[in-house]
Design a protein around this motif. Structure first.
Motif, short mmCIF file in Angstrom:
data_model
loop_
_atom_site.label_atom_id
_atom_site.label_comp_id
_atom_site.label_asym_id
_atom_site.label_seq_id
_atom_site.Cartn_x
_atom_site.Cartn_y
_atom_site.Cartn_z
N LYS A 183 7.05 -41.94 49.03
CA LYS A 183 6.85 -41.01 50.14
C LYS A 183 5.44 -40.44 50.16
O LYS A 183 5.10 -39.67 51.05
CB LYS A 183 7.86 -39.86 50.03
CG LYS A 183 9.32 -40.27 50.15
CD LYS A 183 9.67 -40.65 51.57
CE LYS A 183 11.16 -40.92 51.72
NZ LYS A 183 12.01 -39.74 51.60
N VAL A 184 4.63 -40.80 49.15
CA VAL A 184 3.27 -40.25 49.02
C VAL A 184 2.25 -41.30 49.43
O VAL A 184 2.22 -42.40 48.90
CB VAL A 184 3.00 -39.78 47.58
CG1 VAL A 184 1.54 -39.35 47.42
CG2 VAL A 184 3.94 -38.63 47.21
N LYS A 185 1.41 -40.95 50.39
CA LYS A 185 0.39 -41.86 50.88
C LYS A 185 -0.88 -41.79 50.03
O LYS A 185 -1.50 -42.80 49.71
CB LYS A 185 0.05 -41.53 52.34
CG LYS A 185 -1.01 -42.42 52.96
CD LYS A 185 -1.25 -42.01 54.41
CE LYS A 185 -2.31 -42.89 55.06
NZ LYS A 185 -2.58 -42.48 56.47
N ILE A 242 8.00 -29.54 45.01
CA ILE A 242 7.35 -30.57 45.81
C ILE A 242 8.09 -31.90 45.65
O ILE A 242 8.33 -32.62 46.63
CB ILE A 242 5.86 -30.72 45.41
CG1 ILE A 242 5.09 -29.47 45.84
CG2 ILE A 242 5.25 -31.97 46.05
CD1 ILE A 242 3.65 -29.45 45.36
N GLU A 243 8.46 -32.25 44.42
CA GLU A 243 9.19 -33.48 44.19
C GLU A 243 10.51 -33.48 44.95
O GLU A 243 10.90 -34.51 45.55
CB GLU A 243 9.45 -33.67 42.70
CG GLU A 243 8.19 -33.96 41.89
CD GLU A 243 8.50 -34.19 40.42
OE1 GLU A 243 8.99 -35.31 40.10
OE2 GLU A 243 8.29 -33.29 39.61
N GLU A 244 11.20 -32.37 44.96
CA GLU A 244 12.47 -32.26 45.69
C GLU A 244 12.23 -32.40 47.20
O GLU A 244 13.05 -33.00 47.90
CB GLU A 244 13.14 -30.93 45.39
CG GLU A 244 13.62 -30.79 43.95
CD GLU A 244 14.03 -29.37 43.61
OE1 GLU A 244 13.99 -28.50 44.52
OE2 GLU A 244 14.37 -29.11 42.43
N ALA A 245 11.10 -31.85 47.68
CA ALA A 245 10.81 -31.92 49.11
C ALA A 245 10.59 -33.34 49.58
O ALA A 245 10.86 -33.68 50.75
CB ALA A 245 9.58 -31.06 49.43
N LEU A 246 10.10 -34.20 48.69
CA LEU A 246 9.85 -35.59 49.07
C LEU A 246 11.13 -36.31 49.48
O LEU A 246 11.09 -37.32 50.19
CB LEU A 246 9.18 -36.34 47.92
CG LEU A 246 7.77 -35.86 47.54
CD1 LEU A 246 7.25 -36.66 46.35
CD2 LEU A 246 6.82 -35.96 48.71
#
Length: 421
Positions: free
Chosen positions: A347-349, A414-418
């Protein structure tokens, strides 16, 4: 009636479309890294309240110094008077600024610090009989909301209704390590074609653009080119200043130092509004004349407010302490470790970090102020972490006194938000 209900009767908040009836969270207390709302819920302030409270909220070392100053001298106009806090602050600041900076001019906030820098550049050449009217600035930069600062900003979401009223600015892309030659060609064209007074830039990282970083070597080449063409260089360190990049100022990473530096935000540790525009002795001397009109007739009522100066002096003492410098190193290392863990997430660009600043771009298209962004903001707040996405960019800029446990919670959130994007 709650604070939020009372708020809606008379207040107009910035960066809000009130027709959509956005909620404003009522905060009643702040201490260290923690904000507390009127229901007693706590939130980790993971962006230091817009990069201001870098030593934490209500730091006793700062509040005690401010309290003592309030008993001695609260306010006096700075046009005809001087005072110990202003003199002491100038001495302390010049010690940590890039070594070509020697003069300190007081303003009210980041926008007015940039505004003063722009006016300095224009009048510096005007006083020489060399009238110049154009500036160079980076694409997608942000420098504030007053008209000069807006003019050199490149984010149309803030400037749209005012485009016809702004000063003339020519834009160049930020250097990425591969485009420096092209930028220098463009810069030469502008310098040969227009009467350029100055180049206004955020050094190494563009805050409002989404914490976008750029190449130090390329920026240094641009600054050298400006200097060779007689273009004054104006570093907007309102966001980057006072240790956030791992050094006192982002300009410390560059060989070529700016002629003018704009400071605010963490200057007074978030306690009291204040800003400073510093400059070289050469710039200052450009305003010395037997002609009164060649002086810098730009003034703010609360310039060099003694209470604000006391807060700034205490902040600099904290910044230069071994304890805060060790904390900056600790946070920087934690960001590096988090980056190693998260950068390959599907999910991270993209990720980037420098000093206590960390940012990641989500691998999705988002409006700067849209539904998905608002969903993320609510997700963070529901879990007790104040993070404020800039479009598809989630960034961290934590106070220097954050604990390892608090920082771990920020990362985990932040990890949970992904998982919801």
């Amino acid at each position: 009636m709650t604070l939020n209900e009372r708020d809606k009767k008379h207040l107009w908040h910035p960066l809000k479309q009130h027709q959509l009836q956005p909620e404003s969270l009522a905060i009643v207390k702040a201490k260290g890294c923690i904000l507390t709302d009127e229901q007693g819920k706590e939130y980790i302030d993971a962006i230091a309240s817009w990069y201001t409270c870098m030593y934490g909220h209500c730091h006793p070392y700062i509040t005690e110094r401010v309290y003592a100053q309030m008993q001695q001298l609260d306010q006096v106009m700075f046009s005809d008077f001087t005072h110990e806090p202003a003199v002491q602050l100038s001495e302390a600041l010049v010690k940590i600024l890039p070594d070509n900076q020697n003069r300190v001019y007081f303003n009210d906030n980041g926008s007015t610090a940039v505004e003063a820098g722009i006016k300095m550049a224009l009048q510096y050449y005007f006083n020489k009989g060399d009238k110049r009217s154009t500036f160079i600035a980076f694409e997608n930069g942000f420098h504030g909301d007053t008209f000069g600062a807006m003019s050199v900003s490149g984010l149309s979401v803030y400037n749209g209704p005012f485009e016809d009223f702004l000063i003339d600015v020519k834009r160049i892309p930020t250097p990425n390590g591969t485009n420096t030659a092209l930028i220098l060609d463009t810069l030469k064209h502008y310098a040969d074609t227009y009467k350029i007074a100055g180049f206004v830039y955020e050094p190494l990282i563009q805050g409002a653009a989404g914490m976008k970083t750029h190449d130090a070597q390329g920026l240094n080449a641009i600054l050298n080119a400006c200097t060779s063409k007689g273009i004054l260089t104006i570093a907007d360190e309102v966001m980057t200043g006072f240790g956030k990049t791992g050094r006192y100022f982002a300009s410390d990473y560059l060989e070529t130092k700016p002629d003018i530096i704009c400071l605010s935000k963490a200057l007074t540790a978030g306690l009291i509004p204040m800003a400073i525009t510093s400059c070289t002795e050469t710039i200052y001397e450009g305003f010395l004349s037997s002609d009164v009109a060649k002086g810098f007739f730009h003034c703010h009522t609360y310039a060099a407010n003694p209470v604000g100066c006391a807060a700034a002096i205490a902040g600099i003492e904290l910044l230069t302490s071994a304890a805060i410098q060790n904390n900056i190193s600790r946070i920087t290392k934690a960001h590096q470790d988090f980056n190693t863990k998260i950068k390959a997430h599907p999910k991270v660009k993209e990720t980037r970090h420098i000093g206590v600043i960390f940012a990641l771009d989500l691998n999705t298209v988002m409006e700067r102020y849209g539904d998905l962004r608002d969903k993320l903001l609510k997700f963070f707040m529901d879990r007790g972490v104040f993070l404020r996405p800039l479009g598809n960019t989630i960034y961290i800029q934590v106070p220097y006194i954050i604990t390892d446990a608090e920082l771990k919670k920020v990362y985990q959130t932040i990890e949970e938000a992904l998982e919801i994007v």
